[in-house]
Design an enzyme around this catalytic site. Structure first.
Site, short mmCIF file in Angstrom:
data_model
loop_
_atom_site.label_atom_id
_atom_site.label_comp_id
_atom_site.label_asym_id
_atom_site.label_seq_id
_atom_site.Cartn_x
_atom_site.Cartn_y
_atom_site.Cartn_z
CG ASN A 30 -2.93 17.94 -14.61
OD1 ASN A 30 -3.52 18.96 -14.45
ND2 ASN A 30 -1.46 17.90 -15.30
NE ARG A 85 -2.54 -1.16 3.74
CZ ARG A 85 -2.00 -2.45 4.15
NH1 ARG A 85 -2.79 -2.93 3.57
NH2 ARG A 85 -2.03 -2.65 5.47
NE ARG A 86 5.20 0.31 2.95
CZ ARG A 86 5.73 -1.28 3.62
NH1 ARG A 86 6.23 -0.71 4.61
NH2 ARG A 86 6.02 -2.44 3.06
CB SER A 103 -2.55 23.91 -7.99
OG SER A 103 -3.44 25.33 -8.56
CB ALA A 104 -7.33 21.44 -10.22
CG ASP A 105 -6.18 25.92 -15.38
OD1 ASP A 105 -7.10 26.46 -15.67
OD2 ASP A 105 -5.20 26.80 -15.97
CB CYS A 133 -0.41 22.04 -10.40
SG CYS A 133 -0.03 23.80 -10.51
CB ILE A 154 -12.66 28.44 -13.79
CG1 ILE A 154 -13.46 27.18 -14.11
CG2 ILE A 154 -13.22 29.23 -15.32
CD1 ILE A 154 -15.09 26.17 -14.61
CE1 TYR A 155 -5.44 31.60 -12.84
CE2 TYR A 155 -5.35 29.23 -13.77
CZ TYR A 155 -4.36 29.99 -12.72
OH TYR A 155 -3.61 30.36 -12.46
#
EC number: 2.1.1.45
Length: 295
Positions: free
Chosen positions: A203, A147-148, A193-195, A167, A239-240
């Protein structure tokens, strides 16, 4: 017509951020709409999650991932493949900090994946350190119940020396019990961090592809490993504001069937792939949507 519910979950999250997200200032000065703590899940067994409601830069996904896998942090290596998605980060990093030479992004993803713990001097140096990728492959083959099996890009010691701190920070791999003579490899990615406009579609495809590659090279003559699920946990989801028009268009589109992926190179060396080894079939996306990257 069958609805692609897996892509629909991404569109639903876009809609949630657009219409329920709070307005925030941010590092770039552009401003964002934000929500916190969301999750997506994709089945990798019969299709490949490359979004269809806009054309995704597949060549960029593949070449960037192979560049990460190689351990390189030299943006010129990626440029030689015709991919320039890191160039603005490199220019900004050099102008603002001037820690390394102009094409050097610092100890970003590839360095952490292949040389974790080493002292970073520059992109042209040779390094040892912890090879997390090879350790994961070895563990899958010898202790699949472990599990590692974690791939870590976040390194507090090195983050300030990176063109952009990671990110997508932590990937956890999991191997199922043997079912019908094979095991399934799944991946759970934590992304701080999800753009949603530019980053997340890339991603999703990148870590789905990484899961395929690791399953492929981990298979042996006696143990077949195949892709299972990709779980994507998104922490700061944003969302930008200069992407709102394009993403409003995207959520109006009806998602189409995902493509499939075939790996045609039968080698088991994770360092021996090229972009030609990955054949995407039946990808039928809507046209691309123009969005500027925030720096």
């Amino acid at each position: 017509m069958d609805i692609n519910n897996e892509e629909k979950q991404y569109l639903n999250l876009l809609e949630k951020v657009l219409f329920q997200g709070e307005d925030r200032d941010d590092r770039t000065g552009i401003g964002t709409k934000n929500v916190f703590g969301e999750q997506l899940k994709f089945n990798l067994r019969t299709s490949f999650p490359l979004l269809t409601t806009k054309k995704v830069f597949w060549k960029g996904v593949v070449e960037e991932l192979l560049w990460f896998i190689s351990g390189s942090t030299d943006v010129s290596v990626l440029n030689q493949k015709g991919v320039k998605i890191w160039n603005k980060n490199a220019e900004s990093f050099y102008t603002q900090q001037n820690l390394f030479k102009k094409n050097d992004l610092g100890p970003i993803y590839g360095f952490q994946w292949r040389h974790y713990g080493e002292n970073y001097i520059g992109c042209d140096n040779k390094y040892g350190g912890i090879d997390q990728l090879k350790n994961i492959i070895t563990t899958i083959q010898n202790e699949p119940w472990d599990r590692r099996m974690i791939l870590l890009a976040w390194n507090p010691k090195d983050n300030s020396k990176m063109a952009l701190p990671p990110c997508h920070c932590i990937a956890h791999f999991d191997v199922s019990s043997k079912i019908n003579g094979k095991r399934e490899l799944s991946c759970h990615l934590f992304q701080r961090s999800a753009d949603m406009g530019l980053g997340v579609p890339f991603n999703i495809a990148s870590y789905a592809l990484l899961t395929h590659i690791i399953a492929h090279v981990s298979s042996t003559n006696t143990e077949l490993i195949v892709p299972g699920d990709f779980v994507h946990t998104l922490s700061n989801v944003h969302i930008y504001k200069n992407h709102i028009k394009a993403l409003t268009e995207q959520i109006s589109r009806i998602p189409r069937k995902f493509p499939t992926l075939e790996i045609i190179n039968k080698n088991k060396n994770i360092d021996a792939f090229s972009s030609k080894d990955f054949v995407l079939k039946d990808y039928n996306p809507y046209p691309a949507l123009e969005m500027e990257m925030a720096l």
